[in-house]
Design a protein around this motif. Structure first.
Motif, short mmCIF file in Angstrom:
data_model
loop_
_atom_site.label_atom_id
_atom_site.label_comp_id
_atom_site.label_asym_id
_atom_site.label_seq_id
_atom_site.Cartn_x
_atom_site.Cartn_y
_atom_site.Cartn_z
N SER A 337 36.96 19.75 76.28
CA SER A 337 38.26 20.03 76.91
C SER A 337 39.34 19.02 76.54
CB SER A 337 38.14 20.10 78.45
OG SER A 337 37.22 21.09 78.84
N ARG A 338 39.09 18.14 75.56
CA ARG A 338 40.11 17.19 75.13
C ARG A 338 40.76 17.69 73.84
NH1 ARG A 338 38.90 16.22 79.47
NH2 ARG A 338 38.40 14.23 80.47
N PRO A 339 42.03 17.40 73.60
CA PRO A 339 42.70 17.87 72.38
C PRO A 339 42.12 17.20 71.14
CG PRO A 339 44.30 17.06 73.99
CD PRO A 339 42.96 16.70 74.50
N VAL A 340 42.20 17.89 70.01
CA VAL A 340 41.75 17.39 68.71
C VAL A 340 42.79 17.79 67.68
CG1 VAL A 340 40.38 19.45 68.21
CG2 VAL A 340 39.80 17.29 67.10
N PRO A 341 43.11 16.91 66.73
CA PRO A 341 44.18 17.25 65.76
C PRO A 341 43.86 18.48 64.94
CG PRO A 341 43.73 14.89 65.73
CD PRO A 341 42.66 15.51 66.57
N ASP A 342 42.65 18.58 64.40
CA ASP A 342 42.30 19.70 63.54
C ASP A 342 40.78 19.84 63.47
OD1 ASP A 342 41.67 17.47 61.99
OD2 ASP A 342 43.40 17.70 60.69
N ARG A 343 40.32 20.84 62.73
CA ARG A 343 38.89 21.08 62.58
C ARG A 343 38.22 19.97 61.79
NH1 ARG A 343 34.63 24.10 64.70
NH2 ARG A 343 32.97 24.10 63.12
N ALA A 344 38.93 19.42 60.83
CA ALA A 344 38.33 18.36 60.00
C ALA A 344 37.97 17.14 60.84
CB ALA A 344 39.29 17.98 58.88
N THR A 345 38.80 16.82 61.80
CA THR A 345 38.49 15.67 62.67
C THR A 345 37.21 15.92 63.46
OG1 THR A 345 40.86 15.22 62.86
CG2 THR A 345 39.41 14.20 64.49
N LEU A 346 37.02 17.16 63.95
CA LEU A 346 35.81 17.48 64.70
C LEU A 346 34.57 17.41 63.81
CD1 LEU A 346 34.73 18.42 67.45
CD2 LEU A 346 35.10 20.77 66.70
N GLU A 347 34.65 17.91 62.59
CA GLU A 347 33.51 17.86 61.68
C GLU A 347 33.19 16.43 61.25
OE1 GLU A 347 34.42 20.47 58.51
OE2 GLU A 347 34.12 22.31 59.69
N THR A 348 34.22 15.62 61.13
CA THR A 348 33.97 14.21 60.80
C THR A 348 33.21 13.51 61.93
OG1 THR A 348 35.97 14.14 59.44
CG2 THR A 348 35.08 12.04 60.19
N ALA A 349 33.59 13.79 63.17
CA ALA A 349 32.88 13.20 64.31
C ALA A 349 31.44 13.70 64.37
CB ALA A 349 33.62 13.54 65.60
N TYR A 350 31.19 14.93 63.99
CA TYR A 350 29.82 15.45 63.99
C TYR A 350 28.97 14.76 62.93
CZ TYR A 350 25.94 18.74 63.78
OH TYR A 350 24.68 19.30 63.80
N ARG A 351 29.52 14.52 61.74
CA ARG A 351 28.75 13.83 60.69
C ARG A 351 28.43 12.40 61.10
NH1 ARG A 351 32.44 16.65 57.27
NH2 ARG A 351 33.73 14.76 57.13
N GLU A 352 29.38 11.75 61.75
CA GLU A 352 29.11 10.39 62.21
C GLU A 352 27.99 10.36 63.26
OE1 GLU A 352 32.80 8.94 63.60
OE2 GLU A 352 33.73 8.74 61.59
N SER A 353 28.00 11.36 64.18
CA SER A 353 26.94 11.42 65.19
C SER A 353 25.59 11.77 64.56
CB SER A 353 27.29 12.44 66.27
OG SER A 353 28.48 12.10 66.94
N ALA A 354 25.60 12.61 63.54
CA ALA A 354 24.35 12.96 62.87
C ALA A 354 23.77 11.77 62.13
CB ALA A 354 24.59 14.12 61.91
N GLU A 355 24.61 10.91 61.54
CA GLU A 355 24.12 9.70 60.87
C GLU A 355 23.59 8.68 61.88
OE1 GLU A 355 27.36 8.29 58.62
OE2 GLU A 355 27.37 9.95 57.16
N ARG A 356 24.19 8.69 63.07
CA ARG A 356 23.75 7.74 64.08
C ARG A 356 22.42 8.17 64.73
NH1 ARG A 356 27.26 7.18 69.31
NH2 ARG A 356 28.63 8.24 67.84
N PHE A 357 22.23 9.51 64.87
CA PHE A 357 20.99 10.03 65.47
C PHE A 357 20.35 11.01 64.48
CE2 PHE A 357 24.15 9.53 68.95
CZ PHE A 357 23.57 8.44 69.59
#
Length: 419
Positions: A337-357
């Motif tokens: 429910s928080r704003p996000v600039p674009d889809r690319a920002t969301l996918e970048t956050a997912y890749r970072e979480s996947a590398e962390r876990f």
């Protein structure tokens, strides 16, 4: 023969007939044309054919008479009804009654004159009253249409005769269900749109009082199980566990979204989500909640209403470990429910979480995020809806009248509602 006696000559044959033909007859049919001195001398000459005019419309014209007018100096004046004067030819002509020029429309109302009413067909087409009463009195025509900005007098007159608006209800929220304060002729035409022609007559199995138990638990389980089984058999009930959840914001406005039903017990249905999301914040302020499950292919629907309560932490962790690895990583990458600039920002956050876990195949490789939990609806009202033909649907409602679960008849009162 006696000398000196007068000799009486015998008239020539046809002499009297010729004289009689030369004399003008006493009738109304005459020839109207301008004459010359030559015509005056040549009295016995045959006149030139000209246009015939009746001296009076009521006197019939006798055919066959070729005569000359008695006035030889000018064309005779024939005054016909409605003929206007011609000063260039010296004809005064009869007096013609002319309509007075209309009064100028600008400034008619300001001068204090009586307002001009619109024709009846215009008032009916514009939706105006048939009588003289309009918004509590007779308004000027320009005031009813809405006075322009350059006519403040008309605009003020319309504002004075318009009924006063009712004060808004307590709480500051305007009364949006009331009709807008606009002139009747400015009301826009309501369009029903192309969806009004899409109609389906429901042919469901229906519900009867004999088939409904005193408590809703048994029938509720049967309906949800039948929807899941039909999706597995026919595939026409996609996402049979999709559930709409309705809450209210701090201003009292409703808010609804769709989640997945993940648990059902004797208290009610449960789902999992982020407690820091919009629905989590709204439930923290107001725990009142309503849910609905709908299966259009089966002409069935379930509605429940009550209050939400948070699920235990152990139950939340057990469910989170049962989710796929990608869904667990997505819970860390998304701030719901928080704003996000674009889809690319969301996918970048997912890749970072996947590398962390990274995925190790263990249910504990991705921890439960902070602020992730679930809610259960403790039902106080359950309604089962079954579609029938001609919109005569069946609505059976169970209302709580005492403490107990969904399977205790003493805790519920059953009744039927009209569709």
């Amino acid at each position: 023969m006696v000398a000196g006696a007068a000799v009486r000559r015998r008239p020539r044959p046809g002499h009297r007939r010729a004289l009689r033909r030369r004399q003008p007859p006493r009738d109304a049919g005459v020839r109207r044309r301008a004459l010359t001195p030559v015509d005056d001398l040549a009295w016995g000459a045959r006149p030139t054919p000209t246009r015939r005019i009746r001296a009076h419309p009521r006197q019939p014209r006798q055919a066959g008479h070729e005569v000359r007018p008695r006035r030889l100096h000018a064309r005779p004046e024939v005054r016909t009804p409605g003929r206007r004067a011609d000063p260039a030819q010296g004809r005064p002509g009869p007096a013609v009654r002319r309509r007075a020029a209309p009064a100028p429309r600008v400034g008619r109302e300001e001068a204090g004159a009586r307002p001009r009413r619109q024709p009846r067909r215009r008032r009916r087409a514009a939706g105006l009253p048939r009588g003289r009463a309009l918004l509590g009195g007779v308004l000027p025509q320009r005031a009813r249409r809405g006075a322009p900005a350059h006519q403040p007098a008309l605009r003020d007159a319309a504002a004075q005769r318009r009924p006063e608006q009712a004060p808004p209800p307590r709480g500051g929220a305007p009364d949006r269900l009331a009709a807008p304060d606009a002139p009747p002729d400015e009301a826009a035409a309501v369009s029903i749109g192309p969806f009004s022609a899409l109609r389906v007559d429901y042919e469901g199995e229906g519900l009867s009082e004999e088939g409904c138990p005193a408590a809703p638990w048994t029938l509720l389980q049967d309906w949800i199980g039948a929807a899941v089984a039909r999706q597995q058999e026919r595939g026409d009930v996609p996402e049979p566990l999709s559930m709409s959840v309705a809450t209210s914001d701090p201003d009292g406005l409703p808010d609804v979204r769709t989640v997945l039903l993940r648990d059902l017990d004797l208290r009610g249905p449960a789902f999992y989500t982020s407690t820091t999301s919009a629905k989590g914040e709204q439930l923290a302020a107001n725990p009142g909640m309503a849910v609905a499950l709908t299966w259009p292919a089966m002409f069935r629907s379930v509605r429940m209403r009550g209050y939400a309560e948070a699920l235990p932490r152990a139950q939340v962790e057990d469910y989170f470990r049962s989710r796929p690895w990608g869904a667990r990583v997505g819970a860390h990458a998304s701030a719901q429910s928080r704003p996000v600039p674009d889809r690319a920002t969301l996918e970048t956050a997912y890749r970072e979480s996947a590398e962390r876990f990274p995925d190790t195949g263990s249910p504990d490789d991705v921890p439960v995020p902070e602020g992730w939990g679930g809610y259960r609806l403790v039902a106080d009202r359950v309604e089962l809806w079954a579609g029938r033909r001609s919109r005569l649907h069946d609505r059976i409602v169970w209302e709580r009248v005492g403490p107990g679960g969904l399977d205790e008849p003493a805790a519920w009162h059953r009744l039927r509602l009209q569709p």
